[in-house]
Write a protein that holds these residues in place. Sequence first.
Motif, mmCIF file in Angstrom:
data_model
loop_
_atom_site.group_PDB
_atom_site.id
_atom_site.type_symbol
_atom_site.label_atom_id
_atom_site.label_comp_id
_atom_site.label_asym_id
_atom_site.label_seq_id
_atom_site.Cartn_x
_atom_site.Cartn_y
_atom_site.Cartn_z
ATOM 1 N N GLU A 66 12.528 3.106 -39.258
ATOM 2 C CA GLU A 66 11.454 1.948 -38.844
ATOM 3 C C GLU A 66 10.503 1.824 -40.149
ATOM 4 O O GLU A 66 9.426 1.198 -39.765
ATOM 5 N N LYS A 67 10.711 2.783 -40.967
ATOM 6 C CA LYS A 67 9.622 2.697 -42.247
ATOM 7 C C LYS A 67 10.173 1.833 -43.467
ATOM 8 O O LYS A 67 11.153 2.076 -43.904
ATOM 9 N N ILE A 68 9.264 0.854 -43.667
ATOM 10 C CA ILE A 68 9.496 -0.199 -44.972
ATOM 11 C C ILE A 68 10.101 0.544 -46.153
ATOM 12 O O ILE A 68 10.593 0.243 -47.003
ATOM 13 N N GLU A 69 9.158 1.451 -46.263
ATOM 14 C CA GLU A 69 9.411 2.021 -47.715
ATOM 15 C C GLU A 69 10.472 2.991 -47.731
ATOM 16 O O GLU A 69 11.028 3.018 -48.804
ATOM 17 N N GLU A 70 11.060 3.477 -46.501
ATOM 18 C CA GLU A 70 12.335 4.287 -46.729
ATOM 19 C C GLU A 70 13.256 3.071 -46.815
ATOM 20 O O GLU A 70 14.367 3.212 -47.460
ATOM 21 N N GLU A 71 13.412 2.179 -46.295
ATOM 22 C CA GLU A 71 14.384 0.897 -46.324
ATOM 23 C C GLU A 71 14.366 0.543 -47.851
ATOM 24 O O GLU A 71 15.471 0.398 -48.412
ATOM 25 N N ASN A 72 13.316 0.577 -48.363
ATOM 26 C CA ASN A 72 13.385 -0.071 -49.818
ATOM 27 C C ASN A 72 13.905 0.861 -50.708
ATOM 28 O O ASN A 72 14.577 0.766 -51.690
ATOM 29 N N GLU A 73 13.497 2.123 -50.500
ATOM 30 C CA GLU A 73 13.849 3.173 -51.435
ATOM 31 C C GLU A 73 15.238 3.497 -51.256
ATOM 32 O O GLU A 73 15.889 3.664 -52.146
ATOM 33 N N PHE A 74 15.875 3.452 -50.111
ATOM 34 C CA PHE A 74 17.160 3.654 -50.082
ATOM 35 C C PHE A 74 17.913 2.579 -50.603
ATOM 36 O O PHE A 74 19.150 2.828 -51.236
ATOM 37 N N ILE A 75 17.490 1.469 -50.540
ATOM 38 C CA ILE A 75 18.387 0.226 -51.130
ATOM 39 C C ILE A 75 18.307 0.544 -52.572
ATOM 40 O O ILE A 75 19.182 0.222 -53.265
ATOM 41 N N GLU A 76 17.201 0.950 -53.125
ATOM 42 C CA GLU A 76 17.285 1.151 -54.589
ATOM 43 C C GLU A 76 18.271 2.346 -55.121
ATOM 44 O O GLU A 76 18.854 2.208 -56.109
ATOM 45 N N ARG A 77 18.129 3.427 -54.391
ATOM 46 C CA ARG A 77 18.769 4.568 -54.759
ATOM 47 C C ARG A 77 20.394 4.933 -54.279
ATOM 48 O O ARG A 77 20.807 5.505 -54.697
ATOM 49 N N SER A 78 20.633 4.067 -53.054
ATOM 50 C CA SER A 78 21.928 4.144 -52.743
ATOM 51 C C SER A 78 23.070 3.813 -53.798
ATOM 52 O O SER A 78 22.896 2.641 -54.452
ATOM 53 N N GLU A 79 23.866 4.724 -54.002
ATOM 54 C CA GLU A 79 25.025 4.521 -55.059
ATOM 55 C C GLU A 79 26.308 3.841 -54.242
ATOM 56 O O GLU A 79 27.427 4.833 -54.049
ATOM 57 N N SER A 80 26.169 2.560 -53.929
ATOM 58 C CA SER A 80 27.263 1.977 -53.181
ATOM 59 C C SER A 80 27.166 0.483 -53.369
ATOM 60 O O SER A 80 26.164 0.052 -53.624
ATOM 61 N N GLY A 81 28.439 -0.144 -53.108
ATOM 62 C CA GLY A 81 28.345 -1.567 -53.563
ATOM 63 C C GLY A 81 27.705 -2.343 -52.259
ATOM 64 O O GLY A 81 27.440 -3.543 -52.496
ATOM 65 N N VAL A 82 27.658 -1.779 -51.088
ATOM 66 C CA VAL A 82 27.196 -2.600 -49.909
ATOM 67 C C VAL A 82 26.060 -1.644 -49.332
ATOM 68 O O VAL A 82 26.477 -0.483 -49.147
ATOM 69 N N VAL A 83 24.734 -1.988 -49.067
ATOM 70 C CA VAL A 83 23.950 -1.265 -48.582
ATOM 71 C C VAL A 83 23.299 -2.112 -47.521
ATOM 72 O O VAL A 83 22.852 -3.133 -47.341
ATOM 73 N N LYS A 84 23.100 -1.325 -46.018
ATOM 74 C CA LYS A 84 22.563 -1.931 -44.876
ATOM 75 C C LYS A 84 21.479 -1.156 -44.349
ATOM 76 O O LYS A 84 21.490 0.235 -44.628
ATOM 77 N N VAL A 85 20.461 -1.868 -43.543
ATOM 78 C CA VAL A 85 19.479 -1.074 -43.021
ATOM 79 C C VAL A 85 19.346 -1.719 -41.597
ATOM 80 O O VAL A 85 19.734 -2.762 -41.141
ATOM 81 N N ASN A 86 19.420 -0.509 -40.604
ATOM 82 C CA ASN A 86 19.545 -0.456 -39.228
ATOM 83 C C ASN A 86 20.856 -1.307 -39.081
ATOM 84 O O ASN A 86 20.747 -2.055 -38.032
ATOM 85 N N GLU A 87 21.836 -1.068 -39.508
ATOM 86 C CA GLU A 87 22.993 -1.541 -39.058
ATOM 87 C C GLU A 87 24.312 -0.712 -39.611
ATOM 88 O O GLU A 87 24.164 0.199 -40.232
ATOM 89 N N LYS A 88 25.434 -0.994 -38.672
ATOM 90 C CA LYS A 88 26.752 -0.190 -39.031
ATOM 91 C C LYS A 88 27.159 -0.328 -40.312
ATOM 92 O O LYS A 88 27.005 -1.393 -41.014
ATOM 93 N N THR A 89 27.831 0.633 -40.781
ATOM 94 C CA THR A 89 28.338 0.467 -42.095
ATOM 95 C C THR A 89 29.539 -0.456 -42.299
ATOM 96 O O THR A 89 29.998 -1.129 -43.453
ATOM 97 N N THR A 90 30.080 -0.763 -41.119
ATOM 98 C CA THR A 90 31.019 -1.790 -41.206
ATOM 99 C C THR A 90 30.709 -3.246 -40.763
ATOM 100 O O THR A 90 29.430 -3.298 -40.430
ATOM 101 N N GLY A 91 31.755 -4.314 -41.125
ATOM 102 C CA GLY A 91 31.171 -5.566 -40.853
ATOM 103 C C GLY A 91 30.652 -6.335 -42.050
ATOM 104 O O GLY A 91 29.730 -5.591 -42.716
ATOM 105 N N LEU A 92 31.265 -7.631 -42.561
ATOM 106 C CA LEU A 92 30.821 -8.058 -43.781
ATOM 107 C C LEU A 92 30.468 -9.537 -43.493
ATOM 108 O O LEU A 92 31.196 -10.153 -42.946
ATOM 109 N N GLU A 93 29.829 -10.379 -44.233
ATOM 110 C CA GLU A 93 29.553 -11.760 -44.332
ATOM 111 C C GLU A 93 30.733 -12.117 -45.512
ATOM 112 O O GLU A 93 30.753 -11.619 -46.346
#
Length: 483
Positions: free
Chosen positions: A419-446
């Motif tokens: 629930e912390k926006i700073e953790e959301e943003n940092e995870f998006i920046e640092r995650s070494e993956s092609g798909v990054v999600k926040v408060n969602e399951k890793t499956t499911g694509l648009e």
Amino acid sequence: MTQTYENYIGGEWTGSESGETQDVTNPADESDIVSTVPVSSTAETDEAVAAAVDATDEWAGMPGPERGAILRETGEILKSQKDELAETLTREEGKPLGEAEGEVQRAIDIFYYYAEKARDFGGTVKQPSGGRAGLQTKKEPMGVAALITPWNYPIAIPAWKIAPALAVGNTVVIKPAMQAPTVGAKIIEALDEAGIPDGAINLVCGPGSEVGERLTTHDDVDVVSFTGSASVGEHVYDQATNNGKRAQAEMGGKNPTVVMPSADVDKAADIVGAGAFGGTGQACTATSRAIVHEDVYDEFLDAVVDYAESLEIGNGLERAGMGPHVSEDELAGSLEYIDIAQDEGATLETGGEELTGGEYDAGNFISPAVFSDVEPDMRIAQEEVFGPVLAVIPVSDFDEGVEVANDIDYGLSASVVTEKIEEENEFIERSESGVVKVNEKTTGLELHVPFGGLKRSSTNTYREQGDAGLEFFSYIKTVYRNS
């Protein structure tokens, strides 16, 4: 009811040269034969490629709006067959009917989407310098596209490769996985009914060792798209590129969800459970690692165990919470990892047992497994299992959570629950993956945004879906006009 399919080559349905066939059975009830398909070889593959070559000028020369109209009509035909397609998908692959219905709808939507994209696929006009009359770019199809698709999403993945390839004017030869080729063949039926020219789409059923191998090395194939395991994908990519072809391979995953103390723990368990056990964990984007802050670790572990134990395991046609493995081999692979994890010292909190007795004796069923006391370097935390097996790993803070999430050979999908926006943003920046999600399951694509991974999850050359799918199947020609 058993359906019989042949190869589709040059607008004709035809069997294999050898006459050999294979039965496709229901993994929930192996006495239920879903379809019979040919077992083809290089001979049929060569015929399909030749048919695609012969159709190249006609299909590429057709105006984009006309190609788009055929794709849209294909989507309409699939829509009219949605219930039948979903039932067939569940019978041959095993996933619950609700998940199958969602996958079929995705295939329909993909054809609608690329039907519209075909209308305005073109280039750009630039301002020329000097006395030139014009300067522009023009997008052209690559030529003959070879598509090699897996069994776990047997209608969605063929759709998201076929539709963009055809939209830009390529002709196609597709080799579906032999475990679940039936719904893929139904796409070909729909394209045929929609009026696609003979040879523009071709289907060859057969083993990867013969049909797939031939497609990746054939001189007349221009572009290769593969989805499957990392070991096979790397081989396909090397073979294709060594033979001068453009290639992409989307492969495995070992996808993490990082759970932080600010998260609603019950919500986090639902997110992780759905990502780990949906589709029996047989998804490259499935959640296989829950990386949980120590302050909420015990609470989360109890909640995700409850989630796993609440799932009704059974025949997908009866809308069970989780269906069977697609085959005995896949079931054996999951059971082997259950043993490996316990041998390495992980604690099996629930599940991980082959289910027997009653309806279970006819299929390939396993109870969803949750492991605790998992160290990040254990095989259960490093290697792709491709089954409903979740490793729960404790960490002391956010930084350690990100480090553990990234300390892996794969990089497909990752999520964070916080629930912390700073953790959301940092995870998006640092995650070494092609798909990054926040408060969602890793499956499911648009379907209208790029999809692909990093590291061993992908060759990381071109992405799939959205405009990226069009880019992979086309090249840019720059045109100078002089007055």
